[in-house]
Design a protein around this motif. Structure first.
Motif, PDB file in Angstrom:
ATOM      1  N   CYS A   1       4.104  17.204  -2.604  1.00 55.34           N
ATOM      2  CA  CYS A   1       4.545  16.700  -1.300  1.00 55.34           C
ATOM      3  C   CYS A   1       5.898  16.007  -1.408  1.00 55.34           C
ATOM      4  O   CYS A   1       6.434  15.791  -2.494  1.00 55.34           O
ATOM      5  N   ASN A   2       6.455  15.651  -0.263  1.00 60.38           N
ATOM      6  CA  ASN A   2       7.713  14.912  -0.245  1.00 60.38           C
ATOM      7  C   ASN A   2       7.448  13.411  -0.355  1.00 60.38           C
ATOM      8  O   ASN A   2       6.312  12.952  -0.195  1.00 60.38           O
ATOM      9  N   LYS A   3       8.494  12.685  -0.610  1.00 63.78           N
ATOM     10  CA  LYS A   3       8.383  11.251  -0.859  1.00 63.78           C
ATOM     11  C   LYS A   3       7.841  10.488   0.353  1.00 63.78           C
ATOM     12  O   LYS A   3       7.139   9.484   0.212  1.00 63.78           O
ATOM     13  N   LYS A   4       8.156  10.992   1.552  1.00 58.91           N
ATOM     14  CA  LYS A   4       7.785  10.302   2.782  1.00 58.91           C
ATOM     15  C   LYS A   4       6.279  10.187   2.959  1.00 58.91           C
ATOM     16  O   LYS A   4       5.761   9.141   3.378  1.00 58.91           O
ATOM     17  N   ILE A   5       5.538  11.262   2.649  1.00 58.96           N
ATOM     18  CA  ILE A   5       4.090  11.235   2.891  1.00 58.96           C
ATOM     19  C   ILE A   5       3.284  10.927   1.633  1.00 58.96           C
ATOM     20  O   ILE A   5       2.058  10.785   1.709  1.00 58.96           O
ATOM     21  N   TYR A   6       3.965  10.806   0.495  1.00 64.66           N
ATOM     22  CA  TYR A   6       3.266  10.537  -0.775  1.00 64.66           C
ATOM     23  C   TYR A   6       2.302   9.339  -0.672  1.00 64.66           C
ATOM     24  O   TYR A   6       1.147   9.431  -1.110  1.00 64.66           O
ATOM     25  N   PRO A   7       2.740   8.209  -0.086  1.00 66.97           N
ATOM     26  CA  PRO A   7       1.827   7.041  -0.011  1.00 66.97           C
ATOM     27  C   PRO A   7       0.614   7.287   0.890  1.00 66.97           C
ATOM     28  O   PRO A   7      -0.386   6.564   0.795  1.00 66.97           O
ATOM     29  N   LEU A   8       0.705   8.269   1.791  1.00 64.25           N
ATOM     30  CA  LEU A   8      -0.387   8.529   2.726  1.00 64.25           C
ATOM     31  C   LEU A   8      -1.486   9.406   2.140  1.00 64.25           C
ATOM     32  O   LEU A   8      -2.612   9.420   2.641  1.00 64.25           O
TER      33      LEU A   8
END
Length: 378
Positions: free
Chosen positions: A40-47
């Motif tokens: 995945c991309n960095k933006k959704i990684y924490p989700l």
């Protein structure tokens, strides 16, 4: 079995909601896999959920665009998947350029396949973007072993475009379990008083096909004609110049900020709490693919008036609460009938709430992983 999920082009909105809930509902024993690898991309990684059977991997430096996604999928993903010993790949974003087989893909974006909606963006870079997405998705769908559709409408529309037989399954979204609690809808709570504040809520991205300006025009006209104390709240992220048009309309029709509020994008928990604070929901989009927002609103017990566009609401029974999203007058007429009718709003809320009970992320996950597991080159 190890399943690889490429979420490189999943960045926001319904795509993120689907992916996160699908992974939250995943279960190795129930769904017959050993491990899931998510790129995945960095933006959704924490989700992405932190579970022992889910391995999260960030692609490149985080933000990934079309050219970078093409390079990633064409030249890197297959070897990475083989190194992780993946036996199946899943592309919830609907685009894949590589040579790994078998793979399952998914249709979540209808705009590229709806000519009228596509033309709204011509000429612009966004028009070109949607055109490229359409070409890429047709290419992906034709080469896939399996395609997941959210609705029969999307299935018919896209398979007619492909003009070839494909192995497909319709798998609907689920609904947040916190919204599925039993509600005792009381008719007294739907009482209408012309002098008292009546709160309207429209949650959706600020974009051309969402028609927020038409909603404002309809409510403004109704306020003037009926002298009702209507308050409108708009909630949603924005793209491009559409917010400028919205703000200009708000300043023109409500210069003192007395009856229109705009709230930027809210996180899911805050949004779910918001539904219980309003009297009527509005959904004026002219193109959707099983909207998560509609599902959440009806599950929360909030009565709604909804666009009559087939892709948006063909699956919702019509209680004379549907309108033409391109016509402020059409919405005004529907609101004029629905708002003062306590019984009508109660009936809509009750029946849609019952209908919403069939949507489950656990069921969606069960069907999805079974379909992926059954994918083969034969």
């Amino acid at each position: 079995m190890i399943i690889g999920i490429d979420a490189s082009n999943i960045k926001e909105g319904g795509g993120v909601t689907h992916l996160v809930n699908l992974l939250n509902a995943s279960n190795p024993k129930k769904h017959n896999f050993n491990k899931i690898i998510v790129w995945c991309n960095k933006k959704i990684y924490p989700l992405i959920p932190n579970k022992k059977w889910i391995s999260k991997k960030i692609i490149f430096d985080g933000n990934i665009y079309f050219i970078k996604m093409f390079i990633w999928q064409k030249f890197f993903l297959s070897s990475k998947a083989k190194k992780e010993k993946c036996t199946k790949l899943f592309f919830p974003g609907g685009i894949y350029f590589g040579n790994f087989r078998p793979y399952t893909t998914m249709s979540q974006n209808m705009i590229p396949f709806e000519e009228k909606e596509l033309k709204r963006y011509f000429p612009s870079l966004k028009f070109l973007k949607f055109l490229l997405i359409k070409i890429a998705q047709i290419y992906t769908f034709k080469r896939s072993q399996n395609i997941i559709f959210l609705t029969s409408y999307a299935k018919n529309k896209i398979l007619n475009t492909l003009r070839i037989k494909k192995n497909f399954k319709i798998i609907e979204h689920g609904i947040d379990e916190s919204l599925k609690k039993k509600l005792s809808l009381n008719k007294k709570n739907f009482f209408f008083n012309e002098k008292k504040e009546f709160k309207l809520l429209y949650v959706s991205t600020i974009d051309k096909y969402k028609h927020q300006v038409n909603v404002i025009l309809a409510v403004n006209s109704l306020r003037k004609k009926k002298k009702w104390n209507l308050k409108l709240t708009l909630v949603g992220d924005h793209y491009g110049n559409e917010l400028n048009s919205l703000v200009a309309t708000m300043k023109d029709l409500d210069p003192n900020k007395e009856w229109i509020k705009y709230k930027p994008k809210l996180d899911r928990k805050k949004l779910i709490k918001l539904y219980s604070q309003y009297d009527l929901g509005i959904f004026a989009s002219s193109c959707e693919n099983l909207s998560n927002i509609i599902l959440e609103k009806i599950s929360s017990g909030l009565p709604i008036v909804c666009s009559n566009t087939p892709s948006v609401s063909f699956w919702l029974k019509n209680y004379k609460n549907k309108f033409n999203p391109l016509s402020p007058l059409s919405l005004e007429k529907v609101l004029a009938k629905i708002i003062p009718s306590n019984l009508c709003r109660y009936k809509i809320a009750k029946n849609y709430k019952i209908q919403s009970n069939k949507f489950s992320w656990n069921l969606s996950a069960k069907k999805t992983f079974k379909f992926i597991n059954n994918s083969s080159l034969n």
